[in-house]
Design a protein around this motif. Structure first.
Motif, mmCIF file in Angstrom:
data_model
loop_
_atom_site.group_PDB
_atom_site.id
_atom_site.type_symbol
_atom_site.label_atom_id
_atom_site.label_comp_id
_atom_site.label_asym_id
_atom_site.label_seq_id
_atom_site.Cartn_x
_atom_site.Cartn_y
_atom_site.Cartn_z
ATOM 1 N N GLN A 1 0.852 -1.185 0.000
ATOM 2 C CA GLN A 1 0.000 0.000 0.000
ATOM 3 C C GLN A 1 0.890 1.238 0.000
ATOM 4 O O GLN A 1 1.822 1.346 0.778
ATOM 5 C CB GLN A 1 -0.904 -0.006 1.228
ATOM 6 C CG GLN A 1 -1.716 -1.275 1.389
ATOM 7 C CD GLN A 1 -2.767 -1.435 0.318
ATOM 8 O OE1 GLN A 1 -3.110 -0.470 -0.328
ATOM 9 N NE2 GLN A 1 -3.261 -2.643 0.132
ATOM 10 N N GLY B 1 -0.421 4.395 0.159
ATOM 11 C CA GLY B 1 -1.045 5.552 0.767
ATOM 12 C C GLY B 1 -0.591 5.739 2.202
ATOM 13 O O GLY B 1 -0.009 4.853 2.820
ATOM 14 N N ARG B 2 -0.802 6.895 2.696
ATOM 15 C CA ARG B 2 -0.487 7.194 4.089
ATOM 16 C C ARG B 2 -1.655 6.798 4.978
ATOM 17 O O ARG B 2 -2.798 6.913 4.579
ATOM 18 C CB ARG B 2 -0.204 8.676 4.250
ATOM 19 C CG ARG B 2 1.007 9.164 3.465
ATOM 20 C CD ARG B 2 2.278 8.568 4.015
ATOM 21 N NE ARG B 2 3.448 9.101 3.345
ATOM 22 C CZ ARG B 2 4.082 10.191 3.717
ATOM 23 N NH1 ARG B 2 3.633 10.886 4.737
ATOM 24 N NH2 ARG B 2 5.132 10.615 3.074
ATOM 25 N N CYS B 3 -1.337 6.381 6.132
ATOM 26 C CA CYS B 3 -2.382 6.101 7.095
ATOM 27 C C CYS B 3 -2.838 7.405 7.734
ATOM 28 O O CYS B 3 -2.067 8.327 7.937
ATOM 29 C CB CYS B 3 -1.871 5.152 8.182
ATOM 30 S SG CYS B 3 -1.548 3.491 7.576
ATOM 31 N N CYS B 4 -4.080 7.469 7.898
ATOM 32 C CA CYS B 4 -4.580 8.623 8.616
ATOM 33 C C CYS B 4 -5.372 8.110 9.815
ATOM 34 O O CYS B 4 -6.120 7.159 9.709
ATOM 35 C CB CYS B 4 -5.473 9.493 7.739
ATOM 36 S SG CYS B 4 -6.915 8.655 7.126
ATOM 37 N N SER B 5 -5.148 8.735 10.877
ATOM 38 C CA SER B 5 -5.780 8.259 12.107
ATOM 39 C C SER B 5 -7.240 8.655 12.146
ATOM 40 O O SER B 5 -7.627 9.714 11.675
ATOM 41 C CB SER B 5 -5.060 8.839 13.322
ATOM 42 O OG SER B 5 -5.132 10.231 13.295
ATOM 43 N N ILE B 6 -8.011 7.766 12.684
ATOM 44 C CA ILE B 6 -9.425 8.044 12.882
ATOM 45 C C ILE B 6 -9.644 8.178 14.372
ATOM 46 O O ILE B 6 -9.245 7.299 15.145
ATOM 47 C CB ILE B 6 -10.296 6.920 12.313
ATOM 48 C CG1 ILE B 6 -10.137 6.853 10.797
ATOM 49 C CG2 ILE B 6 -11.759 7.132 12.662
ATOM 50 C CD1 ILE B 6 -10.931 5.747 10.178
ATOM 51 N N THR C 1 -10.827 7.627 17.830
ATOM 52 C CA THR C 1 -11.571 6.537 18.461
ATOM 53 C C THR C 1 -11.964 6.979 19.850
ATOM 54 O O THR C 1 -11.127 7.413 20.637
ATOM 55 C CB THR C 1 -10.715 5.269 18.546
ATOM 56 O OG1 THR C 1 -9.507 5.584 19.219
ATOM 57 C CG2 THR C 1 -10.404 4.750 17.157
ATOM 58 N N MET D 1 -3.135 1.400 15.608
ATOM 59 C CA MET D 1 -4.041 2.531 15.397
ATOM 60 C C MET D 1 -4.838 2.284 14.125
ATOM 61 O O MET D 1 -4.275 2.041 13.065
ATOM 62 C CB MET D 1 -3.231 3.826 15.265
ATOM 63 C CG MET D 1 -4.105 5.035 14.960
ATOM 64 S SD MET D 1 -3.129 6.513 14.763
ATOM 65 C CE MET D 1 -2.466 6.685 16.400
ATOM 66 N N PRO D 2 -6.119 2.345 14.242
ATOM 67 C CA PRO D 2 -6.913 2.125 13.023
ATOM 68 C C PRO D 2 -6.739 3.277 12.063
ATOM 69 O O PRO D 2 -6.486 4.406 12.449
ATOM 70 C CB PRO D 2 -8.338 2.042 13.550
ATOM 71 C CG PRO D 2 -8.315 2.834 14.816
ATOM 72 C CD PRO D 2 -6.965 2.633 15.402
ATOM 73 N N GLY D 3 -6.888 2.998 10.804
ATOM 74 C CA GLY D 3 -6.747 4.060 9.810
ATOM 75 C C GLY D 3 -7.177 3.590 8.443
ATOM 76 O O GLY D 3 -7.410 2.403 8.227
ATOM 77 N N LEU D 4 -7.302 4.514 7.539
ATOM 78 C CA LEU D 4 -7.664 4.206 6.166
ATOM 79 C C LEU D 4 -6.397 4.182 5.330
ATOM 80 O O LEU D 4 -5.528 5.025 5.485
ATOM 81 C CB LEU D 4 -8.639 5.242 5.622
ATOM 82 C CG LEU D 4 -10.003 5.295 6.297
ATOM 83 C CD1 LEU D 4 -10.822 6.429 5.701
ATOM 84 C CD2 LEU D 4 -10.727 3.974 6.170
ATOM 85 N N ILE D 5 -6.318 3.208 4.457
ATOM 86 C CA ILE D 5 -5.136 3.076 3.612
ATOM 87 C C ILE D 5 -5.554 3.233 2.166
ATOM 88 O O ILE D 5 -6.521 2.635 1.715
ATOM 89 C CB ILE D 5 -4.457 1.705 3.822
ATOM 90 C CG1 ILE D 5 -4.009 1.579 5.271
ATOM 91 C CG2 ILE D 5 -3.278 1.555 2.883
ATOM 92 C CD1 ILE D 5 -3.411 0.247 5.595
ATOM 93 N N ILE D 6 -4.843 4.053 1.470
ATOM 94 C CA ILE D 6 -5.129 4.252 0.052
ATOM 95 C C ILE D 6 -4.474 3.137 -0.730
ATOM 96 O O ILE D 6 -3.281 2.864 -0.568
ATOM 97 C CB ILE D 6 -4.588 5.603 -0.416
ATOM 98 C CG1 ILE D 6 -5.217 6.713 0.422
ATOM 99 C CG2 ILE D 6 -4.860 5.834 -1.876
ATOM 100 C CD1 ILE D 6 -4.590 8.052 0.172
ATOM 101 N N ASP D 7 -5.235 2.501 -1.577
ATOM 102 C CA ASP D 7 -4.669 1.459 -2.416
ATOM 103 C C ASP D 7 -3.732 2.076 -3.444
ATOM 104 O O ASP D 7 -3.810 3.267 -3.718
ATOM 105 C CB ASP D 7 -5.787 0.699 -3.119
ATOM 106 C CG ASP D 7 -6.476 -0.256 -2.163
ATOM 107 O OD1 ASP D 7 -5.898 -0.549 -1.107
ATOM 108 O OD2 ASP D 7 -7.587 -0.695 -2.480
ATOM 109 N N PRO D 8 -2.894 1.233 -4.019
ATOM 110 C CA PRO D 8 -1.941 1.789 -4.993
ATOM 111 C C PRO D 8 -2.664 2.438 -6.166
ATOM 112 O O PRO D 8 -3.578 1.866 -6.729
ATOM 113 C CB PRO D 8 -1.154 0.562 -5.444
ATOM 114 C CG PRO D 8 -1.333 -0.422 -4.374
ATOM 115 C CD PRO D 8 -2.689 -0.185 -3.800
ATOM 116 N N SER E 1 -5.640 13.572 3.364
ATOM 117 C CA SER E 1 -4.417 13.404 4.112
ATOM 118 C C SER E 1 -3.292 12.835 3.270
ATOM 119 O O SER E 1 -2.177 12.723 3.748
ATOM 120 C CB SER E 1 -4.666 12.479 5.299
ATOM 121 O OG SER E 1 -5.025 11.202 4.810
ATOM 122 N N ALA E 2 -3.593 12.430 2.061
ATOM 123 C CA ALA E 2 -2.557 11.826 1.228
ATOM 124 C C ALA E 2 -1.585 12.887 0.751
ATOM 125 O O ALA E 2 -1.978 13.976 0.367
ATOM 126 C CB ALA E 2 -3.196 11.137 0.014
#
Lengths: 123, 183
Positions: A113, A115-120, A122, B1-8, B57-58
């Protein structure tokens, strides 16, 4: 009466033509350099409307350019990795089209992956 | 830490090699971002991967950041621009035609209305006043129009003749039997 109508035509009709031409010009790309397939670039870092293509499938790359000599690169966003598909190509040899089989070219890893992780937050 | 990951995500870029003499590519343009999904994967990896929070945030890599997006956007704003352009063009065309029809109809209405033409000089030549005008009278009015709007003579003497040059028609002499009376 006839003369007044003719004077109206001479005055208004060019204006209407100009506005119609301006409106049509606004719909055309402002530069001669743009991709056709995949589509032209959108907003930077906006990925909502990204098309998804299948690895191994054929893809007809199409573009329009005024460059006489150019290079075609495939880049992976946020990874700094690029692969040169065409190097020092001539517009006479590749007039805006290339049939490319979708491939990772040994450079890219879909499991990685980028992309950068962005914190949500919680609670 | 939960987070969203952008796929390639990928994009194509074309560099102008004629403009690369100093190892600094000035002219380039890119394609839209796209995702590549593996044929062996059971589910598409990246059809709904990105969200507005994630994209906000990307941060782009230097290569991606340096790519000038000189082409117009075809999504969103471009479609809006096309719609606005076509709408403005059609609206201007309709307004122009409507104004032309209105103008034409108004001109016809004015011609048919009595009193459209002024009977200039009608009383001085002895003709009866009133309407409608005879065709010959209307013709004479437009014919003599140039003479009517001649500048008023300034009274300067002509250098050649030494006489006053009167512009326009000669003044008519009133008939001897003409009498002036107040109504």
């Amino acid at each position: 009466m006839k003369n007044s109508f003719l004077s109206y035509l001479y005055t208004v009709f060019p204006l209407v033509l100009f506005l119609a031409h301006a409106a049509s010009a606004a719909t055309q790309p402002s530069t001669p350099n743009y991709f056709i397939n995949p589509p032209v670039s959108g907003v930077n870092s906006e990925y909502d409307a990204d098309p998804v293509i299948l690895e191994g499938s054929p893809l007809d790359l199409k573009w329009n350019t005024s460059f006489s000599t150019f290079s075609l690169w495939l880049w992976q966003q946020n990874n700094g990795t690029g692969f040169c598909l065409l190097d020092q190509a001539s517009s006479a040899t590749y007039p805006g089209a290339l049939n490319w089989t979708v491939s990772l070219e040994g450079q890219f890893d879909l499991s990685k992956q980028n992309g950068r992780c962005c914190s949500i937050p919680t609670d | 830490m939960p987070g969203l990951i952008i796929d390639p995500v990928f994009f194509f870029q074309i560099d102008d090699e004629d403009d690369d003499k100093d190892d600094v590519t000035v002219s380039k343009f890119t394609s839209h971002y796209f995702n590549i999904t593996s044929a062996s994967s059971s589910s598409p990896k990246s059809t709904t991967s990105s969200s507005s929070t994630a994209t906000a945030s990307a941060t782009a890599s230097p290569s991606a950041t340096g790519s000038n997006q000189t082409s117009k956007s075809a999504s969103g704003s471009d479609r809006y621009g096309v719609a606005v352009g076509v709408g403005v063009g059609v609206a201007c065309l309709i307004l122009g035609l409507a104004a032309g029809v209105f103008w034409y109809l108004r001109s016809r209405k004015n011609v048919n209305k009595p009193g459209h033409s002024m009977p200039v000089g009608q009383r001085s030549n002895g003709a009866e006043g009133g309407y409608p005008l005879q065709e010959q009278q209307v013709h004479n009015y437009y014919k003599d129009k140039s003479a009517i709007y001649q500048p008023i003579p300034s009274g300067e003497l002509s250098s050649e003749t030494g006489q006053h040059e009167l512009m326009g028609p000669e003044p008519r002499e009133l008939p001897s039997h003409t009498t002036w009376s107040r109504r």
